[in-house]
Design an enzyme around this catalytic site. Structure first.
Site, PDB file in Angstrom:
ATOM      1  N   PHE A 120      73.023 -83.032  87.897  1.00 53.96           N
ATOM      2  CA  PHE A 120      72.858 -84.376  88.478  1.00 53.96           C
ATOM      3  C   PHE A 120      71.789 -85.104  87.650  1.00 53.96           C
ATOM      4  CE2 PHE A 120      74.120 -81.439  91.863  1.00 53.96           C
ATOM      5  CZ  PHE A 120      75.232 -82.067  92.400  1.00 53.96           C
ATOM      6  N   ASP A 188      68.877 -82.104  90.903  1.00 54.39           N
ATOM      7  CA  ASP A 188      68.368 -83.294  91.620  1.00 54.39           C
ATOM      8  C   ASP A 188      69.562 -84.033  92.226  1.00 54.39           C
ATOM      9  OD1 ASP A 188      67.004 -85.517  92.526  1.00 54.39           O
ATOM     10  OD2 ASP A 188      66.696 -86.377  90.537  1.00 54.39           O
ATOM     11  N   CYS A 214      65.816 -86.032  97.551  1.00 54.78           N
ATOM     12  CA  CYS A 214      65.349 -87.197  98.311  1.00 54.78           C
ATOM     13  C   CYS A 214      65.724 -87.060  99.786  1.00 54.78           C
ATOM     14  CB  CYS A 214      65.933 -88.482  97.728  1.00 54.78           C
ATOM     15  SG  CYS A 214      67.725 -88.491  97.736  1.00 54.78           S
TER      16      CYS A 214
HETATM   17  C1  LIG Z   1      69.217 -88.419  92.913  1.00 51.51           C
HETATM   18  S1  LIG Z   1      70.095 -88.952  91.495  1.00 51.51           S
HETATM   19  C2  LIG Z   1      69.197 -88.093  90.225  1.00 51.51           C
HETATM   20  C3  LIG Z   1      69.428 -88.565  88.832  1.00 51.51           C
HETATM   21  C4  LIG Z   1      68.411 -88.085  87.791  1.00 51.51           C
HETATM   22  N1  LIG Z   1      68.085 -86.677  87.945  1.00 51.51           N
HETATM   23  C5  LIG Z   1      67.148 -88.921  87.834  1.00 51.51           C
HETATM   24  O1  LIG Z   1      66.103 -88.407  88.272  1.00 51.51           O
HETATM   25  O2  LIG Z   1      67.198 -90.091  87.426  1.00 51.51           O
HETATM   26  C6  LIG Z   1      71.583 -88.055  91.658  1.00 51.51           C
HETATM   27  C7  LIG Z   1      72.546 -88.210  90.521  1.00 51.51           C
HETATM   28  O3  LIG Z   1      73.725 -87.446  90.838  1.00 51.51           O
HETATM   29  C8  LIG Z   1      74.857 -88.137  90.383  1.00 51.51           C
HETATM   30  N2  LIG Z   1      75.995 -87.638  91.181  1.00 51.51           N
HETATM   31  C9  LIG Z   1      76.371 -88.034  92.416  1.00 51.51           C
HETATM   32  N3  LIG Z   1      77.431 -87.312  92.840  1.00 51.51           N
HETATM   33  C10 LIG Z   1      77.720 -86.445  91.825  1.00 51.51           C
HETATM   34  C11 LIG Z   1      78.718 -85.444  91.659  1.00 51.51           C
HETATM   35  N4  LIG Z   1      79.614 -85.199  92.603  1.00 51.51           N
HETATM   36  N5  LIG Z   1      78.709 -84.736  90.514  1.00 51.51           N
HETATM   37  C12 LIG Z   1      77.798 -84.962  89.532  1.00 51.51           C
HETATM   38  N6  LIG Z   1      76.840 -85.911  89.648  1.00 51.51           N
HETATM   39  C13 LIG Z   1      76.803 -86.653  90.773  1.00 51.51           C
HETATM   40  C14 LIG Z   1      74.529 -89.603  90.569  1.00 51.51           C
HETATM   41  O4  LIG Z   1      75.281 -90.426  89.717  1.00 51.51           O
HETATM   42  C15 LIG Z   1      73.026 -89.633  90.242  1.00 51.51           C
HETATM   43  O5  LIG Z   1      72.814 -89.918  88.883  1.00 51.51           O
END
Ligand SMILES: C[S@@+](CC[C@H](N)C(=O)[O-])C[C@H]1O[C@@H](n2cnc3c(N)ncnc32)[C@H](O)[C@@H]1O
Length: 258
Positions: A120, A188, A214
Site C-alpha cells: 500500500f 500502510d 489510520c
Molecule cells: C493509507 S494510504 C498509504 C499510502 C502510502 N503508504 C503513504 O504513506 O503515502 C493507503 C494506500 O493503499 C492504496 N490501496 C487502497 N486499496 C488498495 C488495494 N486493494 N490494493 C493495493 N493498494 C490499495 C491506496 O491507493 C493508498 O495509496
C-alpha cells in the site's frame, strides 16, 4: 491572493447550483496544487477563463475534472531526496510533521534490512526515504501513483533500487513465497485494514513488519492475527496526524519471536 482567497475565487468562478464542488488541495513547494471535482462543465470559454486565472492565483497546478488546466511549476513532494509529482488528488499523508514522524518510525522498524517490500505504497512516502539504505519493492493498486513513484526514483541520486508493482492487495495479496525475497515489510493499508495480506504475512517467514494504520480498530484486528502467528509487538506509537479531528495514526513494529 492568500490561499483561502484563491480557493474562494475558484469556487465563485466554477461552482454550479447543482451540487457540492469538491476541492482537493495540497500544499506544495511555492503554492497550492488543486484538483476540482463536480464543478462547472469544461468548454472552450471556461477552460480559457480558468487558464488565465492560474498565473496570478498562487496555484502551482489546477486540475479540473481530471484534466490539467494549467501548471505554474512542478507540484512535487519531497520523499527523502526524491521529488515526486503525485497524480492530482492522490493519497498523501495529512501533515508534513506527522509524515516525518511516521517515516522515522518505519526507518527504526526496518533497522538494517537490506530488502524491503512496501505494501500500500502510495506515491512512495516510505519507499523512497527507505531506499536510502535498502532495496525497496513498492506495491499499490493505483498505477498512476506507481508511475509517479518510479519517475521520482529515476530522477533521484544515491538511492538503492526501487521497483514498483500495480496490484490489488485485497484480492491478490503477496504470498509467502513472494515475501521470502524480503528482509522486512512496511504496510500502510487504508481504513479497512489488510485482512487478506495480513493472513499471508502470518503464514510467511517474514521476521519484521513495520505497520502504519489510520484506523486503530482494523489495526487491532490485524495485529491479533500477527500475534497469534508468533509475532511480538515490539513498540507502538500514536501520531496526532489528523489535526483538528479525533482521528489518530498508529505506527508499530512486529517481530517474530526468536
Ligand atoms: C493509507 S494510504 C498509504 C499510502 C502510502 N503508504 C503513504 O504513506 O503515502 C493507503 C494506500 O493503499 C492504496 N490501496 C487502497 N486499496 C488498495 C488495494 N486493494 N490494493 C493495493 N493498494 C490499495 C491506496 O491507493 C493508498 O495509496
Amino acid at each position: 491572493m492568500s490561499g483561502f482567497e484563491t480557493l474562494r475565487a475558484l469556487v465563485v468562478l466554477g461552482a454550479t447550483r447543482r451540487g457540492h464542488m469538491t476541492l482537493t488541495v495540497t500544499d506544495v513547494a511555492g503554492g497550492l496544487d488543486v484538483s476540482v471535482e463536480n464543478g462547472k462543465d469544461l468548454d472552450l470559454k471556461f477552460r480559457s477563463e480558468l487558464a488565465s486565472f492560474v498565473p496570478s492565483s498562487g496555484l502551482i497546478r489546477l486540475v479540473w475534472h481530471g484534466e490539467v488546466i494549467a501548471q505554474n511549476g512542478l507540484p512535487y513532494q519531497l520523499f527523502g531526496s526524491a521529488k515526486v509529482v503525485p497524480p492530482a488528488g492522490a493519497f498523501l499523508q495529512a501533515t508534513a510533521h506527522g509524515e516525518a514522524v511516521l517515516v522515522d518510525s518505519m526507518r527504526r522498524a526496518i533497522g538494517d534490512a537490506k530488502s524491503v517490500v512496501d505494501l500500500f505504497a502510495g506515491c512512495g512516502t516510505f519507499s523512497l526515504p527507505l531506499a536510502q539504505t535498502a532495496r525497496v519493492h513498492a506495491v499499490e493498486d493505483v498505477s498512476d501513483m506507481m508511475e509517479a513513484l518510479a519517475a521520482g526514483w529515476r530522477e533521484a541520486r544515491g538511492l538503492k533500487q526501487v521497483t514498483t508493482e500495480t496490484r490489488d492487495l485485497f484480492r491478490r495479496p503477496l504470498l509467502p513465497d513472494e515475501l521470502a525475497k524480503f528482509d522486512a515489510v512496511v504496510i500502510d493499508p487504508p481504513r479497512a485494514g489488510a485482512a487478506a495480506q495480513i493472513a499471508e504475512l502470518a503464514k510467511s517467514e517474514i521476521g519484521v513488519i513495520g505497520f502504519v494504520s489510520c484506523n486503530p480498530v482494523t489495526f487491532a484486528r490485524d495485529a491479533r492475527v500477527l500475534l497469534d502467528a508468533g509475532f511480538v509487538l515490539d513498540w507502538l506509537e500514536v501520531v496526532d496526524q489528523f489535526r483538528w479531528s479525533s482521528h489518530v495514526e498508529v505506527a508499530a513494529r512486529f517481530a517474530r519471536m526468536s
